[in-house]
Design a protein around this motif. Structure first.
Motif, PDB file in Angstrom:
ATOM      1  N   PHE A 471       0.833  -1.206   0.000  1.00 11.09           N
ATOM      2  CA  PHE A 471       0.000   0.000   0.000  1.00 11.09           C
ATOM      3  C   PHE A 471       0.869   1.258   0.000  1.00 11.09           C
ATOM      4  O   PHE A 471       0.628   2.212  -0.745  1.00 11.09           O
ATOM      5  CB  PHE A 471      -0.925   0.004   1.211  1.00 11.09           C
ATOM      6  CG  PHE A 471      -1.779   1.245   1.323  1.00 11.09           C
ATOM      7  CD1 PHE A 471      -2.903   1.409   0.532  1.00 11.09           C
ATOM      8  CD2 PHE A 471      -1.422   2.260   2.198  1.00 11.09           C
ATOM      9  CE1 PHE A 471      -3.669   2.557   0.621  1.00 11.09           C
ATOM     10  CE2 PHE A 471      -2.183   3.418   2.304  1.00 11.09           C
ATOM     11  CZ  PHE A 471      -3.317   3.563   1.509  1.00 11.09           C
ATOM     12  N   ALA A 472       1.907   1.251   0.845  1.00 13.72           N
ATOM     13  CA  ALA A 472       2.762   2.433   0.960  1.00 13.72           C
ATOM     14  C   ALA A 472       3.475   2.733  -0.352  1.00 13.72           C
ATOM     15  O   ALA A 472       3.505   3.883  -0.820  1.00 13.72           O
ATOM     16  CB  ALA A 472       3.776   2.232   2.085  1.00 13.72           C
ATOM     17  N   LEU A 473       4.048   1.699  -0.990  1.00 15.04           N
ATOM     18  CA  LEU A 473       4.762   1.914  -2.242  1.00 15.04           C
ATOM     19  C   LEU A 473       3.821   2.319  -3.372  1.00 15.04           C
ATOM     20  O   LEU A 473       4.143   3.169  -4.190  1.00 15.04           O
ATOM     21  CB  LEU A 473       5.539   0.653  -2.625  1.00 15.04           C
ATOM     22  CG  LEU A 473       6.848   0.430  -1.879  1.00 15.04           C
ATOM     23  CD1 LEU A 473       7.452  -0.921  -2.244  1.00 15.04           C
ATOM     24  CD2 LEU A 473       7.842   1.539  -2.176  1.00 15.04           C
ATOM     25  N   THR A 474       2.646   1.688  -3.403  1.00 14.99           N
ATOM     26  CA  THR A 474       1.661   2.052  -4.428  1.00 14.99           C
ATOM     27  C   THR A 474       1.281   3.520  -4.315  1.00 14.99           C
ATOM     28  O   THR A 474       1.201   4.249  -5.319  1.00 14.99           O
ATOM     29  CB  THR A 474       0.401   1.165  -4.302  1.00 14.99           C
ATOM     30  OG1 THR A 474       0.765  -0.199  -4.473  1.00 14.99           O
ATOM     31  CG2 THR A 474      -0.627   1.539  -5.351  1.00 14.99           C
ATOM     32  N   THR A 475       1.049   3.984  -3.103  1.00 14.00           N
ATOM     33  CA  THR A 475       0.679   5.384  -2.876  1.00 14.00           C
ATOM     34  C   THR A 475       1.772   6.325  -3.357  1.00 14.00           C
ATOM     35  O   THR A 475       1.502   7.333  -4.032  1.00 14.00           O
ATOM     36  CB  THR A 475       0.420   5.626  -1.376  1.00 14.00           C
ATOM     37  OG1 THR A 475      -0.597   4.727  -0.935  1.00 14.00           O
ATOM     38  CG2 THR A 475      -0.031   7.055  -1.124  1.00 14.00           C
ATOM     39  N   VAL A 476       3.021   6.010  -3.037  1.00 10.95           N
ATOM     40  CA  VAL A 476       4.145   6.862  -3.455  1.00 10.95           C
ATOM     41  C   VAL A 476       4.306   6.849  -4.971  1.00 10.95           C
ATOM     42  O   VAL A 476       4.439   7.893  -5.615  1.00 10.95           O
ATOM     43  CB  VAL A 476       5.449   6.394  -2.778  1.00 10.95           C
ATOM     44  CG1 VAL A 476       6.652   7.099  -3.392  1.00 10.95           C
ATOM     45  CG2 VAL A 476       5.394   6.660  -1.286  1.00 10.95           C
ATOM     46  N   PHE A 477       4.306   5.661  -5.562  1.00  7.14           N
ATOM     47  CA  PHE A 477       4.546   5.549  -6.997  1.00  7.14           C
ATOM     48  C   PHE A 477       3.476   6.262  -7.819  1.00  7.14           C
ATOM     49  O   PHE A 477       3.765   6.824  -8.875  1.00  7.14           O
ATOM     50  CB  PHE A 477       4.632   4.078  -7.406  1.00  7.14           C
ATOM     51  CG  PHE A 477       5.919   3.400  -6.995  1.00  7.14           C
ATOM     52  CD1 PHE A 477       7.002   4.140  -6.559  1.00  7.14           C
ATOM     53  CD2 PHE A 477       6.036   2.025  -7.037  1.00  7.14           C
ATOM     54  CE1 PHE A 477       8.182   3.527  -6.177  1.00  7.14           C
ATOM     55  CE2 PHE A 477       7.213   1.393  -6.663  1.00  7.14           C
ATOM     56  CZ  PHE A 477       8.288   2.149  -6.236  1.00  7.14           C
ATOM     57  N   GLU A 478       2.257   6.232  -7.350  1.00  9.68           N
ATOM     58  CA  GLU A 478       1.183   6.896  -8.089  1.00  9.68           C
ATOM     59  C   GLU A 478       1.417   8.403  -8.186  1.00  9.68           C
ATOM     60  O   GLU A 478       1.031   9.037  -9.165  1.00  9.68           O
ATOM     61  CB  GLU A 478      -0.169   6.596  -7.436  1.00  9.68           C
ATOM     62  CG  GLU A 478      -0.666   5.185  -7.743  1.00  9.68           C
ATOM     63  CD  GLU A 478      -1.954   4.840  -7.018  1.00  9.68           C
ATOM     64  OE1 GLU A 478      -2.358   5.625  -6.124  1.00  9.68           O
ATOM     65  OE2 GLU A 478      -2.529   3.781  -7.318  1.00  9.68           O
ATOM     66  N   ARG A 479       2.069   8.978  -7.157  1.00 10.93           N
ATOM     67  CA  ARG A 479       2.393  10.410  -7.200  1.00 10.93           C
ATOM     68  C   ARG A 479       3.387  10.721  -8.309  1.00 10.93           C
ATOM     69  O   ARG A 479       3.449  11.839  -8.813  1.00 10.93           O
ATOM     70  CB  ARG A 479       2.980  10.867  -5.857  1.00 10.93           C
ATOM     71  CG  ARG A 479       1.989  10.945  -4.730  1.00 10.93           C
ATOM     72  CD  ARG A 479       2.419  11.992  -3.702  1.00 10.93           C
ATOM     73  NE  ARG A 479       3.775  11.835  -3.239  1.00 10.93           N
ATOM     74  CZ  ARG A 479       4.113  11.140  -2.155  1.00 10.93           C
ATOM     75  NH1 ARG A 479       3.182  10.531  -1.443  1.00 10.93           N
ATOM     76  NH2 ARG A 479       5.370  11.054  -1.782  1.00 10.93           N
ATOM     77  N   TYR A 480       4.189   9.742  -8.670  1.00 14.42           N
ATOM     78  CA  TYR A 480       5.186   9.929  -9.727  1.00 14.42           C
ATOM     79  C   TYR A 480       4.697   9.376 -11.070  1.00 14.42           C
ATOM     80  O   TYR A 480       5.500   9.174 -11.979  1.00 14.42           O
ATOM     81  CB  TYR A 480       6.494   9.241  -9.325  1.00 14.42           C
ATOM     82  CG  TYR A 480       7.233   9.967  -8.225  1.00 14.42           C
ATOM     83  CD1 TYR A 480       8.230  10.895  -8.522  1.00 14.42           C
ATOM     84  CD2 TYR A 480       6.932   9.728  -6.880  1.00 14.42           C
ATOM     85  CE1 TYR A 480       8.902  11.561  -7.513  1.00 14.42           C
ATOM     86  CE2 TYR A 480       7.614  10.398  -5.867  1.00 14.42           C
ATOM     87  CZ  TYR A 480       8.583  11.313  -6.192  1.00 14.42           C
ATOM     88  OH  TYR A 480       9.252  11.982  -5.192  1.00 14.42           O
TER      89      TYR A 480
END
Length: 579
Positions: A471-480
């Protein structure tokens, strides 16, 4: 710090072994609820208890004593299902005893477990012989502020337990410092130099030179340590050896110079082979050829100190077009940079002879001299470390471009948005932190990076059995604007990669997964997947020296350690897409 380490270990175990139910942490003042016989607790004015309870698998009565021994778990199958080997409990109890306390366990296989850490609240320094240390023949000692006794205990654990749980051994690696550097003796006001060097003999020479110049020094022997130490100690400069045991210094240079959070730090590249031009072209502050004599080291530290003392960087703009020069000055001038303008080549030479500039920006087409002749003349008089940025509207032919590539650091063509790119290139070469710029200029830099980010639109498969990490990585990657596919097991990851309808540009592979771990999953991908060039980045706990090699031998392209630092991860991913 030690309390933090103990609690993290105990909490980590509780989460790992609890598939359903809850984990609770209760902190309270204890009143003689510990087992008697611990004089530090029995004689303390107050005792605080940290009780971590879970509804996990529980531990049978007959197994409760051995789980505090290195590499012991209640059952042989536990490691296969849950990962790890249990060294964390051995270290945790040792640390608790060194702090004058103890860890006690209550557990059964039907209700779960409660680990309680009891610590005395006292001004007195305890005189302790932990059982784990006494068993190894250690004499009583005082716990001092330099952690030497803790180092001794943990070293005994490490020596007797090669090949153990890398997650737990991270504490050992952190505390045992073979370089003799200043990492345990640094305060926020210190000026720190980071020495990236696996030759500890040479590293100690550089440490001594740093001390002669009233600087602190920290030695990193691997590129994962580089990012850890940069974030912790905020060095004013980095000396970087090209030949490292786990990677190339060129790659570390690229990672640091491609990351907005690190690229303001001056990097002084050290190599046994002549590569000065390439080093400066890729953004190094200077290049030094091994072996370094005392004069070279003195020059290096003179530059480190003088450059750090410059609160404002001075830029010379050589430009005959008044409109262009005024626009450049308006874009660059501010608290961090001051701009001087020379409208002719002759005026530029006069100013370079009278002042020292940190960067030179020049138009190739000037009224009184050719661009090539001016660059050659500048090379004879300018400080050897001053970068040259060619900023011109001229359409260069191949010969001119080849010559400029040899004699300048960067070539920028005037056009739409070129002023913004000039700002970015200039702060890169004068090592100004973009966070120190005014808000509007900071936004310009960040927007350029976002628009040009090679990660935009890439499809990343994240493999991790912990849904919180997914969940944490998905949230970050979506911002990029990175597309994410997730897999909670190695088996699921292989199914996704073999599915032709799902495009995968890169895999982030957690190593410590149950059943099929990251090593086995990576090996299967390499055997079965048709694309052998697919980048696979292994995500490990803070690893022992051999763990990176184990990842590479399994087929990983690279590795990164937990806890993940997102900026560092993104930089590493970019490097593999730039290849």
């Amino acid at each position: 710090q030690r309390l933090n380490q103990i609690l993290k270990n105990l909490l980590s175990n509780s989460f790992k072994f609890t598939e359903k139910g809850e984990v609770k942490l209760k902190i309270y003042e204890a009143h003689k609820t510990w087992k008697t016989g611990n004089s530090n607790l029995d004689n303390a004015k107050k005792v605080v208890a940290f009780a971590i309870s879970d509804t996990g698998i529980g531990i049978p009565q007959e197994k409760q004593n051995i789980i505090f021994e290195a590499f012991q778990q209640a059952e042989g199958s536990t490691s296969r299902k849950y990962g790890g080997t249990g060294l964390g409990l051995s270290i945790s109890r040792g640390l608790a005893e060194l702090l004058g306390g103890t860890i006690e366990l209550e557990s059964n296989t039907t209700e779960g477990s409660t680990f309680t850490l009891f610590l005395p609240i006292t001004d007195a320094v305890p005189n302790i012989v932990p059982k784990s240390a006494a068993d190894n023949g250690y004499q009583p000692f005082q716990v001092g502020p330099d952690n030497t006794e803790i180092d001794t205990l943990l070293h005994s654990i490490r020596v007797s337990s090669e090949g153990g749980d890398s997650k737990s051994l991270s504490i050992v690696n952190e505390m045992i410092n073979e370089s003799g550097d200043d990492r345990a003796n640094i305060v926020s006001s210190d000026r720190v130099v980071l020495i990236v060097e696996d030759d500890l003999r040479f590293g100690k020479i550089v440490i001594e030179k740093a001390h002669e110049n009233d600087l602190k020094a920290v030695v990193a022997t691997s590129y994962i340590e580089v990012f850890d130490f940069v974030n912790r100690f905020h060095p004013i400069a980095i000396t970087l050896d090209v030949k490292l045991p786990d990677t190339s210094g060129w790659k570390v240079l690229d990672l640091l110079r491609n990351d907005l959070n690190y690229r303001h730090i001056p990097i002084h590249l050290i190599s046994g082979e002549e590569n000065r031009h390439l080093a400066l072209k890729r953004g190094a502050r200077s290049f030094l050829l091994k072996p370094l004599d005392n004069d070279s080291l003195n020059e290096l530290f003179e530059d480190i100190i003088s450059f750090n003392n410059k609160a404002v960087k001075r830029i010379l703009v050589v430009e005959d077009n008044e409109l262009d020069s005024s626009q450049i000055a308006r874009m660059l001038d501010g608290d961090a940079m001051k701009v001087d303008i020379a409208p002719t080549g002759k005026k530029a030479i006069q100013q370079l002879n009278s002042l020292e500039y940190d960067c030179i920006i020049l138009d190739y087409t000037l009224p009184d001299v050719s661009g090539n002749d001016l660059i050659n003349e500048i090379a004879e008089i300018k400080p050897r470390l001053s970068p040259i940025i060619v900023y011109s509207a001229k359409d260069f032919n191949k010969k001119e471009m080849a010559e400029l590539n040899r004699s300048s650091n960067t070539i920028l063509l005037k056009g739409v948005n070129s002023l913004e790119h000039l700002l970015e290139e200039t702060i890169l070469h004068v090592h100004v932190n973009h966070k120190d710029l005014p808000q509007e200029k900071r936004k310009v830099i960040e927007n350029i990076r976002m628009k040009e980010d090679i990660l935009t639109g890439k499809n990343i498969l994240v493999v991790d059995d912990d849904v919180r990490n997914l969940f944490a990585l998905t949230t970050v990657f979506e911002r990029y604007n990175i597309n994410v596919v997730t897999a909670e097991s190695g088996k699921e990851a292989i199914q996704i990669i073999n599915d032709d309808s799902i495009k995968t540009d890169m895999v982030l592979m957690d190593i410590m997964m149950p059943e099929m771990d990251g090593y086995e999953t990576t090996q299967k991908i390499r055997r079965e997947h048709k694309n052998s060039t697919l980048p696979i980045i292994a995500v490990t706990a803070k690893a022992m020296k051999g763990d990176r090699q184990k990842c590479i031998e399994a087929g990983a392209s690279d590795y990164i350690t937990k806890p993940l630092k997102i900026d560092q991860l993104l930089s590493l991913m970019r490097v593999w897409f730039y290849k």
